[in-house]
Design an enzyme around this catalytic site. Sequence first.
Site, PDB file in Angstrom:
ATOM      1  N   SER A 104      38.197 -25.845  54.923  1.00  0.00           N
ATOM      2  CA  SER A 104      36.746 -25.996  54.993  1.00  0.00           C
ATOM      3  C   SER A 104      36.372 -27.027  56.045  1.00  0.00           C
ATOM      4  CB  SER A 104      36.247 -26.464  53.625  1.00  0.00           C
ATOM      5  OG  SER A 104      34.931 -26.964  53.714  1.00  0.00           O
ATOM      6  N   TYR A 125      36.413 -33.014  47.558  1.00  0.00           N
ATOM      7  CA  TYR A 125      36.744 -31.642  47.960  1.00  0.00           C
ATOM      8  C   TYR A 125      37.319 -31.621  49.375  1.00  0.00           C
ATOM      9  CZ  TYR A 125      35.741 -26.740  49.249  1.00  0.00           C
ATOM     10  OH  TYR A 125      35.819 -25.448  49.688  1.00  0.00           O
ATOM     11  N   LYS A 141      41.126 -30.606  50.610  1.00  0.00           N
ATOM     12  CA  LYS A 141      41.385 -29.584  51.632  1.00  0.00           C
ATOM     13  C   LYS A 141      42.185 -30.188  52.794  1.00  0.00           C
ATOM     14  CE  LYS A 141      39.256 -25.855  49.976  1.00  0.00           C
ATOM     15  NZ  LYS A 141      40.033 -24.648  49.600  1.00  0.00           N
TER      16      LYS A 141
END
Lengths: 328, 328
Positions: free
Chosen positions: B127, B151, B155
């Site tokens: 992402s 998050y 990633k």
Amino acid sequence: MHVLVIGAAGMVGRKLVEKLADDPSVFGFEVSRLTLADAFAPPVPPSIQGITSALTLDLAMPGEPEKLIEGRPDVIFHLAAVVSGEAETDFDKGYAVNLDGSRMLFEAIRLENARAPYYPRVLFASSIAVFGQPFPQKIGDEFLSAPLTSYGTQKAITELLLADYSRKGIFDGIGLRLPTICVRPGAPNKAASGFFSNILREPLSGKEAVLPVGEDVRHWFASPRAAIGFFTHAARIDTALIGPRRSLSMPGLSATVGEQIEALRRVAGEKAVRLIRREPDADIARIVAGWPTDFDARRASELGFQAETCFDDIIRIHLEDELGGTHA
Amino acid sequence: MHVLVIGAAGMVGRKLVEKLADDPSVFGFEVSRLTLADAFAPPVPPSIQGITSALTLDLAMPGEPEKLIEGRPDVIFHLAAVVSGEAETDFDKGYAVNLDGSRMLFEAIRLENARAPYYPRVLFASSIAVFGQPFPQKIGDEFLSAPLTSYGTQKAITELLLADYSRKGIFDGIGLRLPTICVRPGAPNKAASGFFSNILREPLSGKEAVLPVGEDVRHWFASPRAAIGFFTHAARIDTALIGPRRSLSMPGLSATVGEQIEALRRVAGEKAVRLIRREPDADIARIVAGWPTDFDARRASELGFQAETCFDDIIRIHLEDELGGTHA
């Protein structure tokens, strides 16, 4: 203040504790308690024995990081690591200690923090091995971490965790990306970078040393004294100045192996230089070829971190700090 | 070839499987077996039922990743993740699924690889959340990963693991840093980025949508159709062209919320635009303010990855693929 040094039997750990023994105000606060931890029994300088406990433990063993944190240390120096060569050959051990050990330590702080307010400062020894080729001429503060070793990967991941835990207010972390420390005292370890020190340290003591790479190999250096300075400065610094990017490339000195040898010649003469024996090693050359050669360490410099600017100084510091000011 | 899709009940997973159902040669090889896995029962298109098994499992549960790998899939699409909003509020769950789940999957491949030669391709949905402010005007391929969310941290760490496992020859990995997918079909999920799609999808169906940020907010987009194209292209590509930096920022389109709304007006008229209700949300605004706005995705473009170049196309693709070509 309670200070915890993890990796206290390692070179930086020992020197940091010796510095504290020599100058109890070096961190800018009074050290009322000192906990030294390592996988090997950490040495305790006589002058600080009264306030010190020494623990021998494996950071990668579940439950062990909690033991370190239950005394709620205020400042934690996290210097423990499986070195680059070993992390490359022993994949499991490298990830267990360098990644899982660090993460369990951070998690132990989070648990303690959830129990009762607790917000230690965590000073993590990272490495320029978080960077991998190809590089710009100088690696700046916004260059990506694309390591080419498992060791560098583990350090880069720990930096990311350090930043996220700091962002979440779990602790106040700084990652210090150390240049290759030179001249490293003592016996060679398994680090592939060992020769950068060996070719100076051994001849300065009248012993032969092996040079496994060419003289044109360029690398990024700081003395052990500078490294200790980085950590004592990081213990004092106002972390509000750092922002969310918690890991900093430390300042250092870019030099070729040839320039190292020239400095050795200037400081210790031709006799010392003749003790360097060329013995090319393709494995070491290949690993080293992926390492950084030069940096623009602007953020760290602006924050007041300092290193040597001339290789002769790096050699003189070794003479002063390790050899009583003289060489063989 | 045996294909495994982890996260097959998610939006990208479902569309990828539907694409394969429509065009069995889309990956450039024959799919003789298809395994679909997700925490929720993954849907199976009728036309490929014969070759497919569907598994419902928790990737973060020890032993589960091994179950996925024991069938030795040749190509693994790893699309499973706890989304950004949830990973930010549930620290443990985010790390358990997004970091530990991915790592256990990679370790399961390593174990299988140690048992008998096995070298799958692993296509990982990363992402743009791996990047955090401050940014250059366009984020290039050498810009650092300094995420401002858990998050994004998870990633970025998985990208580092993917590169190290690929470098070690354990698998052949590519990380695809997806732009924000827009227009996202279906119901809103917990992603903080949801409004970028809501303000188009809902009005196109005659429903009201909430805009929690200002019109000057700029972001980086690609359609679901482009996202599927990224993954099918990554399944075919010669990975020797990628080198050791295994994660690529995918191409996309930089647009402001205002430009999104203008495109909506051009495609669906003023009536649709009037269905957007301004309701500022400081939490969402703060999260979004840390996100990337524009990229120079040169490496991915040179490798043949393609996205839309005009926001009207992004809206038209939604009409074609989700609404039978018309709007309310």
